[in-house]
Design a protein around this motif. Structure first.
Motif, PDB file in Angstrom:
ATOM      1  N   SER A  49       0.625  -1.198  -0.145  1.00 21.13           N
ATOM      2  CA  SER A  49       0.155   0.039   0.184  1.00 21.13           C
ATOM      3  C   SER A  49       0.850   1.382   0.003  1.00 21.13           C
ATOM      4  O   SER A  49       0.372   2.360  -0.273  1.00 21.13           O
ATOM      5  CB  SER A  49      -1.001   0.084   1.143  1.00 21.13           C
ATOM      6  OG  SER A  49      -0.289   0.051   2.265  1.00 21.13           O
ATOM      7  N   GLN A  50       2.184   1.106   0.405  1.00 21.01           N
ATOM      8  CA  GLN A  50       2.814   2.200   0.405  1.00 21.01           C
ATOM      9  C   GLN A  50       3.485   2.731  -0.908  1.00 21.01           C
ATOM     10  O   GLN A  50       3.808   3.769  -1.152  1.00 21.01           O
ATOM     11  CB  GLN A  50       4.259   1.844   1.156  1.00 21.01           C
ATOM     12  CG  GLN A  50       4.063   1.510   2.811  1.00 21.01           C
ATOM     13  CD  GLN A  50       3.489   2.670   3.389  1.00 21.01           C
ATOM     14  OE1 GLN A  50       3.760   3.966   3.339  1.00 21.01           O
ATOM     15  NE2 GLN A  50       2.282   2.477   4.197  1.00 21.01           N
ATOM     16  N   GLU A  51       3.198   1.532  -1.972  1.00 21.49           N
ATOM     17  CA  GLU A  51       3.645   1.798  -3.226  1.00 21.49           C
ATOM     18  C   GLU A  51       2.523   2.511  -4.066  1.00 21.49           C
ATOM     19  O   GLU A  51       2.334   2.547  -5.325  1.00 21.49           O
ATOM     20  CB  GLU A  51       4.022   0.788  -4.044  1.00 21.49           C
ATOM     21  CG  GLU A  51       5.309   0.169  -3.058  1.00 21.49           C
ATOM     22  CD  GLU A  51       5.724  -1.273  -3.914  1.00 21.49           C
ATOM     23  OE1 GLU A  51       6.315  -1.161  -5.156  1.00 21.49           O
ATOM     24  OE2 GLU A  51       5.774  -2.343  -3.282  1.00 21.49           O
ATOM     25  N   VAL A  52       1.403   2.683  -3.317  1.00 20.08           N
ATOM     26  CA  VAL A  52       0.091   3.100  -4.181  1.00 20.08           C
ATOM     27  C   VAL A  52      -0.187   4.742  -3.930  1.00 20.08           C
ATOM     28  O   VAL A  52       0.067   5.366  -2.759  1.00 20.08           O
ATOM     29  CB  VAL A  52      -1.204   2.719  -3.525  1.00 20.08           C
ATOM     30  CG1 VAL A  52      -2.321   3.037  -3.933  1.00 20.08           C
ATOM     31  CG2 VAL A  52      -0.952   1.074  -3.590  1.00 20.08           C
ATOM     32  N   ARG A  53      -0.455   5.568  -4.808  1.00 19.03           N
ATOM     33  CA  ARG A  53      -0.561   6.942  -4.652  1.00 19.03           C
ATOM     34  C   ARG A  53      -2.150   7.172  -5.297  1.00 19.03           C
ATOM     35  O   ARG A  53      -2.662   6.695  -6.278  1.00 19.03           O
ATOM     36  CB  ARG A  53       0.452   7.721  -5.540  1.00 19.03           C
ATOM     37  CG  ARG A  53       1.871   7.744  -4.970  1.00 19.03           C
ATOM     38  CD  ARG A  53       2.534   9.022  -5.496  1.00 19.03           C
ATOM     39  NE  ARG A  53       2.613   8.913  -6.986  1.00 19.03           N
ATOM     40  CZ  ARG A  53       2.214   9.926  -7.932  1.00 19.03           C
ATOM     41  NH1 ARG A  53       1.814  10.868  -7.651  1.00 19.03           N
ATOM     42  NH2 ARG A  53       2.465   9.580  -9.140  1.00 19.03           N
ATOM     43  N   ILE A  54      -2.890   7.957  -4.775  1.00 17.78           N
ATOM     44  CA  ILE A  54      -4.279   8.253  -4.925  1.00 17.78           C
ATOM     45  C   ILE A  54      -3.926   9.721  -5.450  1.00 17.78           C
ATOM     46  O   ILE A  54      -3.404  10.546  -4.927  1.00 17.78           O
ATOM     47  CB  ILE A  54      -5.269   8.224  -4.081  1.00 17.78           C
ATOM     48  CG1 ILE A  54      -5.129   7.027  -3.252  1.00 17.78           C
ATOM     49  CG2 ILE A  54      -6.563   8.811  -4.505  1.00 17.78           C
ATOM     50  CD1 ILE A  54      -5.393   5.804  -4.081  1.00 17.78           C
ATOM     51  N   VAL A  55      -4.333   9.779  -6.827  1.00 11.64           N
ATOM     52  CA  VAL A  55      -4.228  11.183  -7.545  1.00 11.64           C
ATOM     53  C   VAL A  55      -5.448  11.732  -8.148  1.00 11.64           C
ATOM     54  O   VAL A  55      -6.517  10.674  -8.442  1.00 11.64           O
ATOM     55  CB  VAL A  55      -3.109  11.166  -8.656  1.00 11.64           C
ATOM     56  CG1 VAL A  55      -1.861  10.972  -7.973  1.00 11.64           C
ATOM     57  CG2 VAL A  55      -3.524  10.029  -9.670  1.00 11.64           C
ATOM     58  N   PRO A  56      -5.739  12.929  -8.185  1.00  5.95           N
ATOM     59  CA  PRO A  56      -7.021  13.468  -8.951  1.00  5.95           C
ATOM     60  C   PRO A  56      -6.865  12.938 -10.457  1.00  5.95           C
ATOM     61  O   PRO A  56      -5.995  12.837 -11.070  1.00  5.95           O
ATOM     62  CB  PRO A  56      -6.796  14.963  -8.850  1.00  5.95           C
ATOM     63  CG  PRO A  56      -5.944  15.211  -7.859  1.00  5.95           C
ATOM     64  CD  PRO A  56      -4.969  14.156  -7.940  1.00  5.95           C
ATOM     65  N   TYR A  57      -8.168  12.736 -10.755  1.00  6.97           N
ATOM     66  CA  TYR A  57      -8.480  12.660 -12.341  1.00  6.97           C
ATOM     67  C   TYR A  57      -7.880  13.379 -13.184  1.00  6.97           C
ATOM     68  O   TYR A  57      -8.143  14.626 -12.990  1.00  6.97           O
ATOM     69  CB  TYR A  57      -9.973  12.057 -12.452  1.00  6.97           C
ATOM     70  CG  TYR A  57     -10.411  11.911 -14.019  1.00  6.97           C
ATOM     71  CD1 TYR A  57     -10.560  10.915 -14.279  1.00  6.97           C
ATOM     72  CD2 TYR A  57     -10.972  13.002 -14.800  1.00  6.97           C
ATOM     73  CE1 TYR A  57     -10.924  10.551 -15.690  1.00  6.97           C
ATOM     74  CE2 TYR A  57     -11.042  12.940 -15.896  1.00  6.97           C
ATOM     75  CZ  TYR A  57     -11.232  11.724 -16.552  1.00  6.97           C
ATOM     76  OH  TYR A  57     -11.853  11.272 -17.847  1.00  6.97           O
ATOM     77  N   GLU A  58      -7.198  12.971 -14.374  1.00  7.27           N
ATOM     78  CA  GLU A  58      -7.044  13.804 -15.505  1.00  7.27           C
ATOM     79  C   GLU A  58      -7.549  13.251 -16.664  1.00  7.27           C
ATOM     80  O   GLU A  58      -7.920  11.995 -16.769  1.00  7.27           O
ATOM     81  CB  GLU A  58      -5.419  13.924 -15.644  1.00  7.27           C
ATOM     82  CG  GLU A  58      -4.894  14.636 -14.619  1.00  7.27           C
ATOM     83  CD  GLU A  58      -3.413  14.733 -14.706  1.00  7.27           C
ATOM     84  OE1 GLU A  58      -2.835  14.654 -15.751  1.00  7.27           O
ATOM     85  OE2 GLU A  58      -2.744  15.217 -13.585  1.00  7.27           O
TER      86      GLU A  58
END
Length: 316
Positions: free
Chosen positions: A162-171
């Protein structure tokens, strides 16, 4: 350097197996030296029957903490060696119990001396050792009964990944993956509906321009999950959690939870009083995630999708 010094604690199974094999080999020789023609693995069953009562295989297995098939095999071996005999249950003639034969009782009597000598030898080793192995084994058994080694490794792996997961805003570049991931899970059991197509083909107009937002999960830089917070035109609910989808290749890493949490946190930051969602009970991992975040099922609901059979709400 010793092999186990190199491998460390990850080789605990191999090390314990080697220790068990060494003790078991000694046990076989000990029995032979006392003139007892028995196998070390028979000892727990012999001990369970040593009180003279007849017992079922199930009862013996429960008493000594072994599986029914394992005990059944041992009983057959002991029966072949004429150490046990079958006894009809007085309360239920259809049920068979096992008891020691005269020869088996004689073996048990001889074992009493062996057990005293072995116990003295074990105490000698314990006295010379810096750590109490017997107590440590008991503690390990208790801790593993609470949570197995497998469960613990799975948790640690999930936390690490889970440390390798980033949650980013949609583009805009995420539209193809937003559509593909949702089409995958929807069409696995159901058909795309008109509102699905509108949201997936035109997320900007149908979600973002109406005051909603979409989050994308990146695992090692690749988009693998999506989830939307949709503004609702409803007198009771302000926002809806929708279009949660995670690639099958990366499920089990807690990505769905991270996406949903991002949506919930965003709604809270916007001053929302509540969030609504609609799903299907076939999607058990998703339902588990919703409940974990505090969502509760509505007692009465009117599904907007043909596949919907559960609606949930979360109040802040």
């Amino acid at each position: 350097m010793d092999f186990f010094d190199k491998t460390g604690k990850m080789a605990i199974g191999s090390r314990l197996r080697m220790l068990t094999d060494r003790i078991t080999a000694d046990a076989a020789e000990i029995y032979r030296s006392y003139g007892l023609d028995i196998r070390p693995k028979w000892f727990p069953v012999l001990y369970a029957l040593s009180d003279g009562s007849a017992k079922t295989v199930t009862g013996i297995a429960r008493e000594i903490g072994q599986t029914h098939p394992s005990v059944s095999t041992i009983v057959k071996e002991m029966a072949a060696g004429k150490l046990v005999r079958e006894v009809a249950d007085k309360a239920d003639r259809r049920r068979t119990t096992v008891a020691l034969s005269p020869q088996g009782r004689k073996i048990c009597d001889s074992l009493a001396v062996v057990c005293r000598d072995v116990e003295s030898a074990v105490e000698e080793i314990s006295g010379a050792a810096r750590h109490d192995l017997w107590r440590a084994v008991g503690e390990w058994e208790e801790l593993l009964a609470q949570r197995s080694l497998l469960q613990r490794v799975r948790t640690i792996r999930r936390e690490r990944e889970s440390q390798e997961v980033r949650i980013v805003p949609y583009e805009p570049c995420h539209q193809p993956v937003f559509r593909a991931l949702n089409v995958q899970w929807i069409t696995q059991h159901w058909q795309l509906e008109e509102h699905d197509i509108e949201c997936l083909d035109h997320p900007q107009e149908s979600i973002l321009d109406k005051g909603g937002c979409i989050f994308v999960a990146l695992y090692r830089g690749e988009p693998v999950g999506v989830c939307a917070l949709c503004r609702m035109d409803d007198p009771k609910y302000e926002y809806e959690l929708a279009k949660l989808a995670v690639s099958p290749e990366v499920r089990g890493k807690g990505i769905g939870y991270l996406l949903c949490k991002a949506v919930v946190d965003k709604a809270r930051s916007l001053g929302a009083r509540n969030i609504f969602l609609e799903s299907n009970t076939l999607l058990r991992p998703a339902i588990h995630t919703y409940r974990k975040l505090g969502f509760r099922e509505l007692a009465e609901y009117h599904p907007a999708y043909a596949r919907g059979d559960i609606q949930m709400e979360l109040f802040f």
